[in-house]
Design an enzyme around this catalytic site. Sequence first.
Site, PDB file in Angstrom:
ATOM      1  N   THR A 141      -8.161   1.995   9.376  1.00  0.00           N
ATOM      2  CA  THR A 141      -8.678   2.617  10.597  1.00  0.00           C
ATOM      3  C   THR A 141      -9.760   1.771  11.284  1.00  0.00           C
ATOM      4  O   THR A 141      -9.732   1.608  12.512  1.00  0.00           O
ATOM      5  CB  THR A 141      -9.239   4.020  10.253  1.00  0.00           C
ATOM      6  N   ASP A 189       0.842  -1.193   0.000  1.00  0.00           N
ATOM      7  CA  ASP A 189       0.000   0.000   0.000  1.00  0.00           C
ATOM      8  C   ASP A 189       0.888   1.258   0.000  1.00  0.00           C
ATOM      9  O   ASP A 189       1.888   1.307   0.724  1.00  0.00           O
ATOM     10  CB  ASP A 189      -0.859  -0.059   1.280  1.00  0.00           C
ATOM     11  N   THR A 207      -8.962  -0.443   3.815  1.00  0.00           N
ATOM     12  CA  THR A 207      -9.502  -0.350   5.166  1.00  0.00           C
ATOM     13  C   THR A 207      -8.424  -0.615   6.203  1.00  0.00           C
ATOM     14  O   THR A 207      -7.891  -1.723   6.267  1.00  0.00           O
ATOM     15  CB  THR A 207     -10.616  -1.410   5.341  1.00  0.00           C
ATOM     16  N   ASP A 215       2.804   5.129  -5.395  1.00  0.00           N
ATOM     17  CA  ASP A 215       2.040   6.335  -5.091  1.00  0.00           C
ATOM     18  C   ASP A 215       2.922   7.562  -5.278  1.00  0.00           C
ATOM     19  O   ASP A 215       3.615   8.000  -4.364  1.00  0.00           O
ATOM     20  CB  ASP A 215       1.492   6.268  -3.666  1.00  0.00           C
ATOM     21  N   GLU A 244      -2.056   6.091  -8.077  1.00  0.00           N
ATOM     22  CA  GLU A 244      -3.074   7.022  -7.560  1.00  0.00           C
ATOM     23  C   GLU A 244      -3.027   8.339  -8.314  1.00  0.00           C
ATOM     24  O   GLU A 244      -1.966   8.856  -8.627  1.00  0.00           O
ATOM     25  CB  GLU A 244      -2.818   7.259  -6.060  1.00  0.00           C
TER      26      GLU A 244
HETATM   27  O1  TD3 Z   1      -4.251   3.094   2.272  1.00  0.00           O
HETATM   28  N1  TD3 Z   1      -5.100   2.980   3.306  1.00  0.00           N
HETATM   29  C1  TD3 Z   1      -4.645   2.345   4.545  1.00  0.00           C
HETATM   30  C2  TD3 Z   1      -3.556   3.143   5.264  1.00  0.00           C
HETATM   31  C3  TD3 Z   1      -3.939   4.558   5.600  1.00  0.00           C
HETATM   32  C4  TD3 Z   1      -3.602   4.984   7.017  1.00  0.00           C
HETATM   33  O2  TD3 Z   1      -4.625   4.598   7.938  1.00  0.00           O
HETATM   34  C5  TD3 Z   1      -6.377   3.454   3.149  1.00  0.00           C
HETATM   35  O3  TD3 Z   1      -6.678   4.065   2.140  1.00  0.00           O
HETATM   36  C6  TD3 Z   1      -7.431   3.200   4.225  1.00  0.00           C
HETATM   37  O4  TD3 Z   1      -7.578   4.330   5.022  1.00  0.00           O
HETATM   38  P1  TD3 Z   1      -8.557   4.411   6.303  1.00  0.00           P
HETATM   39  O5  TD3 Z   1      -7.862   5.340   7.251  1.00  0.00           O
HETATM   40  O6  TD3 Z   1      -9.874   4.959   5.836  1.00  0.00           O
HETATM   41  O7  TD3 Z   1      -8.722   3.024   6.847  1.00  0.00           O
HETATM   42 ZN    ZN Z   2      -4.673   4.802   1.208  1.00  0.00          ZN
END
Ligand code: TD3
Ligand code: ZN
Length: 312
Positions: free
Chosen positions: A261, A89, A259, A111, A141
Amino acid sequence: MPYVNTMDILEKAHKEYYAVAAFNINNLEFLQAIIEGGLEKRSPLIIETSEGAMKYAGMGDPLRGARVFVNMVREFADSMDIPIALHLDHGKDFNYILAAIKAGYSSVMIDASDKPFEENMQSTKEIVKIAHAVGVSVEAELGKLAGIEDNVVSAETVLVNPDEAKQFVEETGVDFLAPAIGTSHGAFKFKGEAKLDYDRLKKVKELTGIPLVLHGASSVVQEMVEIAERYGADFGGSKGVPSEILKETVKLGINKVNTDTDLRMAFIAGLREFLHNDSKEFDPRKYMKTAKKYVTKVVSDRLELLGSAGKA
Ligand code: TD3
Ligand code: ZN
């Protein structure tokens, strides 16, 4: 079922208009809890790690961390009967991206969304060339998300330009794309009402015709916030993407829903609850039980909501 290429999972989701959640992990316990949910719902799973997670798991060495994750995920995938993929990610550093590819990740994200369009395109092209040569698929992205990505803070939101998205996909050969349509990372996504740019999403899908990814997609599950706060947490002002809005984005072409958070909140809710109710336990396998159960619950609900339940 085996450890699969992320595109095997996303191609099917793209054709049949459903989405697969991609869940972030940093350790074994989250992975176990996620797999439990996947098995319960008979859903394919995408597990993802950040660059920070690679460094963390490898005790400072990202390549070692990447190998730890590949070995863990592969071991489970090989002996479970649902397809499981492992994705990097928000890859921002070429060294980390190459380490993930070398270690055996199923896919990587490059990214460079904070760079000018041409530069983003150039970096993506380079990674696509390397990754595709060894059967690894690639996410990129376009546009900027406000909020925190690991330790990279972006203050302003810039939404995706659909015409640029078309050109970007054609010229880079990227496999799946994350268009910024108004979400942000973390637990505080909207000050007022939650709102995303559906028209923009629809156009990007029409013009690119590839699987699309929604970042910053956590819902900030109210039930978990309440449990956590009952046992001492303070998550005042937290707000995520409501389920109905997620469902709408899936109808419009989102196939991967990132996902992180929501799982963190479920875990801390369960951990706080357990520790509050049991002051004698000190076996980690036991005191993390409720935390893992809540993560599994959030995972299962999400797989059901996004339509990937029963697709494995
Ligand atoms: O790429 N991510 C996960 C890492 C982001 C930091 O939490 C997301 O797009 C998911 O983001 P979120 O915060 O809505 O779970
Ligand atoms: Zn993200």
